[in-house]
Design a protein around this motif. Structure first.
Motif, PDB file in Angstrom:
ATOM      1  N   ALA A 511       0.814  -1.207   0.000  1.00  0.00           N
ATOM      2  CA  ALA A 511       0.000   0.000   0.000  1.00  0.00           C
ATOM      3  C   ALA A 511       0.849   1.259   0.000  1.00  0.00           C
ATOM      4  O   ALA A 511       1.939   1.301   0.569  1.00  0.00           O
ATOM      5  N   LEU A 512       0.311   2.285  -0.659  1.00  0.00           N
ATOM      6  CA  LEU A 512       0.900   3.616  -0.667  1.00  0.00           C
ATOM      7  C   LEU A 512      -0.180   4.610  -0.271  1.00  0.00           C
ATOM      8  O   LEU A 512      -1.302   4.572  -0.793  1.00  0.00           O
ATOM      9  N   ALA A 513       0.135   5.524   0.652  1.00  0.00           N
ATOM     10  CA  ALA A 513      -0.809   6.558   1.063  1.00  0.00           C
ATOM     11  C   ALA A 513      -0.145   7.909   0.926  1.00  0.00           C
ATOM     12  O   ALA A 513       1.003   8.096   1.347  1.00  0.00           O
ATOM     13  N   ALA A 514      -0.854   8.875   0.315  1.00  0.00           N
ATOM     14  CA  ALA A 514      -0.355  10.230   0.158  1.00  0.00           C
ATOM     15  C   ALA A 514      -1.527  11.161  -0.088  1.00  0.00           C
ATOM     16  O   ALA A 514      -2.618  10.726  -0.478  1.00  0.00           O
ATOM     17  N   SER A 515      -1.317  12.467   0.134  1.00  0.00           N
ATOM     18  CA  SER A 515      -2.391  13.426  -0.132  1.00  0.00           C
ATOM     19  C   SER A 515      -2.672  13.527  -1.621  1.00  0.00           C
ATOM     20  O   SER A 515      -3.819  13.677  -2.047  1.00  0.00           O
ATOM     21  N   ASN A 516      -1.618  13.436  -2.453  1.00  0.00           N
ATOM     22  CA  ASN A 516      -1.743  13.404  -3.907  1.00  0.00           C
ATOM     23  C   ASN A 516      -0.749  12.403  -4.460  1.00  0.00           C
ATOM     24  O   ASN A 516       0.392  12.332  -3.998  1.00  0.00           O
ATOM     25  N   ILE A 517      -1.212  11.643  -5.470  1.00  0.00           N
ATOM     26  CA  ILE A 517      -0.324  10.713  -6.166  1.00  0.00           C
ATOM     27  C   ILE A 517      -0.301  11.139  -7.620  1.00  0.00           C
ATOM     28  O   ILE A 517      -1.335  11.176  -8.289  1.00  0.00           O
ATOM     29  N   ILE A 518       0.912  11.469  -8.110  1.00  0.00           N
ATOM     30  CA  ILE A 518       1.057  12.035  -9.448  1.00  0.00           C
ATOM     31  C   ILE A 518       2.076  11.207 -10.213  1.00  0.00           C
ATOM     32  O   ILE A 518       3.119  10.818  -9.683  1.00  0.00           O
ATOM     33  N   VAL A 519       1.801  10.964 -11.485  1.00  0.00           N
ATOM     34  CA  VAL A 519       2.739  10.299 -12.389  1.00  0.00           C
ATOM     35  C   VAL A 519       3.135  11.291 -13.464  1.00  0.00           C
ATOM     36  O   VAL A 519       2.264  11.861 -14.133  1.00  0.00           O
ATOM     37  N   ALA A 520       4.455  11.516 -13.626  1.00  0.00           N
ATOM     38  CA  ALA A 520       4.991  12.439 -14.636  1.00  0.00           C
ATOM     39  C   ALA A 520       4.503  13.851 -14.369  1.00  0.00           C
ATOM     40  O   ALA A 520       3.530  14.324 -14.959  1.00  0.00           O
ATOM     41  N   SER A 521       5.227  14.535 -13.513  1.00  0.00           N
ATOM     42  CA  SER A 521       4.765  15.824 -13.004  1.00  0.00           C
ATOM     43  C   SER A 521       4.928  16.969 -13.991  1.00  0.00           C
ATOM     44  O   SER A 521       4.072  17.841 -14.084  1.00  0.00           O
ATOM     45  N   VAL A 522       6.030  17.003 -14.748  1.00  0.00           N
ATOM     46  CA  VAL A 522       6.300  18.132 -15.632  1.00  0.00           C
ATOM     47  C   VAL A 522       6.556  17.632 -17.037  1.00  0.00           C
ATOM     48  O   VAL A 522       6.759  16.430 -17.277  1.00  0.00           O
ATOM     49  N   ALA A 523       6.552  18.545 -17.983  1.00  0.00           N
ATOM     50  CA  ALA A 523       6.799  18.193 -19.380  1.00  0.00           C
ATOM     51  C   ALA A 523       8.166  17.531 -19.517  1.00  0.00           C
ATOM     52  O   ALA A 523       9.156  18.013 -18.971  1.00  0.00           O
TER      53      ALA A 523
END
Length: 535
Positions: A511-523
């Motif tokens: 399991a992973l817990a976070a307020s936001n989970i993002i894949v590939a943040s910037v260009a």
């Protein structure tokens, strides 16, 4: 002209009663014969040199200097066993012996000579050097029951082997205003210094294994036993030398401590063991400066304390090791702790409730520092850092393992920090095994091919988590596998903050817990999130 009779009488009287000035003679107790004995029990006894056992045939001779107010003084040197063997000198009951330089076992043929300095105010003074085993073997000095030895330089085994000094009992003291050398020249092997039962030894610099001498040992044992020096070096150039601090003894360095200083210095060991046992260094402690295969063990509630700690300082300082094991065993570093500064294959193990504390923590600091490792294993085993933790700052192939309920804690965590830091690994495995970061936790901050694995109910906690944080970071991975295995972030979690080809895999109930989970943040960044059964 004739002189008056009264003048002649006065001149004759003056010549008769004026003492003649003569050169002092030498004292021989056993010039060329065995089993001679001389006891000095009062007054001042002044000589140029004193010899106890002068020739090869002069064995088993004995000189005793006894009682307060008795002084044996030498304008030059004193020899206990010049060429002879089995000779002895005793200084007792407040007597004093003084010389410039003293030799026990002066020649290689001179062995098994002994000196005993015993009793309050009993003293052996040397304005220059005290040699215990200059060239001879098996010689022995005992300072006991409040006796004292004073000299500039102390040398146990200058050229000789298997010589011993014991300083034992409250008030017993050996003071060296200069260096104290234990195993000085090449092949001065197996010499020993024992400080016990409240005895004290003081020196400027302490050397154990100065040149390429082997298997010399220093033991400080028992409550209130103390050895204090400005610097402590075990294995300057020698190998297989040993330091033991046990049963409440204290070794105190006003500056540095070093185990394995030069490139020829290998396989030296230090053991600090037992409640109250302490090795303290006001400045830094180096385990393997240029040397390899050196080892520090802290066990059974022993303590080592210093400013910064470095294991494997130089690029040739390889395969050095620290073990901190057992409840209340403690290595405290007021500043940084580095496992592999420039060297490779250095290691630290914290086990069975042992504890290590430091400011910043580094595993593989510079770009030559590879394959260094830390294992923290067992319930209550702990490595805590008030600052950041780096696994591969510039180095590659370094690893951290937390297992069986061990804990590692710090500020920010960077695993593969710079662009040269590749293939570093972190494993958190086993119930209650924990890695905590009070700030961010990066897997592949700037490097490539770095990884973290969380399995078998291992736990990781941070504020923010990133895989591939910087441009140029690539192919870094995190695997969280198995029910109860978990990474918790109070803030965000990003796979590919700026890097490419970075991957997070959640499998088998991980399991992973976070307020936001993002894949590939910037260009230009890329990342992969795999969710499902692994393997």
């Amino acid at each position: 002209m004739t002189r008056p009779l009264t003048f002649c009488a006065a001149l004759c009287a003056a010549l008769l009663f004026t003492p003649l000035v003569r050169a002092q003679t030498d004292l021989y107790v056993g010039s060329n014969t065995p089993a001679n004995t001389l006891d000095l029990t009062n007054g001042t006894n002044a000589y140029a040199n004193t010899y106890v056992g002068f020739t090869v045939d002069a064995s088993n001779n004995a000189l005793g200097v006894y009682n307060a107010g008795t002084l044996l003084t030498n304008t030059s040197d004193l020899f206990v066993g010049d060429r002879g063997s089995g000779n002895a000198m005793t200084v007792a009951d407040g007597a004093v012996v003084a010389a410039v330089t003293s030799y026990m076992g002066s020649w290689a043929v001179s062995s098994n000579n002994s000196v005993l300095v015993t009793g309050t105010n009993s003293m052996w003074q040397n304005s220059s050097v005290l040699h215990v085993g200059y060239s001879g073997n098996g010689n022995r000095l005992v300072i006991s029951n409040g006796g004292t030895a004073l000299n500039a330089i102390g040398s146990i085994g200058t050229f000789g082997s298997d010589n011993i000094v014991e300083v034992t009992g409250a008030g017993s003291l050996w003071t060296n205003s200069g260096d104290l050398r234990l195993g000085y020249e090449d092949n001065a092997n197996g010499n020993q210094l024992v400080v016990s039962n409240g005895g004290t030894v003081a020196a400027n610099r302490l050397w154990v294994g100065y040149w390429e001498s082997l298997s010399n040992s220093l033991v400080v044992t028992g409550t209130n036993s103390l050895l204090q020096a400005s610097n402590v070096v075990v294995g300057r150039a020698g190998s297989g030398n040993q330091l033991v601090v046990s049963d409440g003894g204290t070794l105190a360095s006003a500056q540095y401590g070093v185990l394995g200083q030069l490139f020829s210095s290998s396989n030296n060991v230090a053991l600090v063991t037992g409640a109250g046992s302490l090795w303290t260094n006001a400045l830094d402690l180096f385990i393997g400066g240029q040397g390899s295969g050196n080892r520090l063990t802290v066990s059974n509630a022993g303590t080592v304390a210093n400013a910064a700690g470095v294991v494997g300082s130089s690029s040739i300082g390889n395969g050095n090791e620290v073990v901190v094991t057992g409840t209340n065993s403690f290595w405290t570093n007021a500043l940084d702790l580095t496992i592999g500064n420039s060297g490779s294959s250095n290691s630290m193990t914290v086990s069975n409730g042992g504890m290590v504390a430091s400011g910043l923590g580094y595993i593989g600091n510079t770009n030559t520092a590879s394959n260094n490792s830390v294992l923290v294993t067992g319930t209550n085993s702990l490595w805590t850092n008030t600052g950041n933790l780096y696994v591969g700052n510039f180095g590659s192939g370094n690893n951290l393992v937390i297992s069986n309920g061990g804990t590692v804690a710090g500020g920010n965590g960077y695993f593969g920090y710079t662009s040269t830091a590749s293939n570093n690994t972190v494993l958190v495995t086993g119930t209650s095994s924990t890695l905590t970061s009070s700030g961010r936790l990066d897997v592949g901050s700037g490097g490539s091919g770095n990884s973290m694995t969380i399995v078998e109910e291992g736990l990781v906690a941070a504020t923010d988590g990133y895989i591939g944080a910087s441009f140029g970071s690539s192919n870094n991975t995190v695997l969280i596998s198995g029910a109860g295995s978990r990474w918790t972030n109070s803030g965000e979690f990003i796979v590919g903050l700026r890097g490419t080809g970075n991957t997070l895999t959640l499998a088998d109930g991980g399991a992973l817990a976070a307020s936001n989970i993002i894949v590939a943040s910037v260009a230009g960044s890329s990342g992969t999130l795999n969710i499902g059964r692994f393997g």
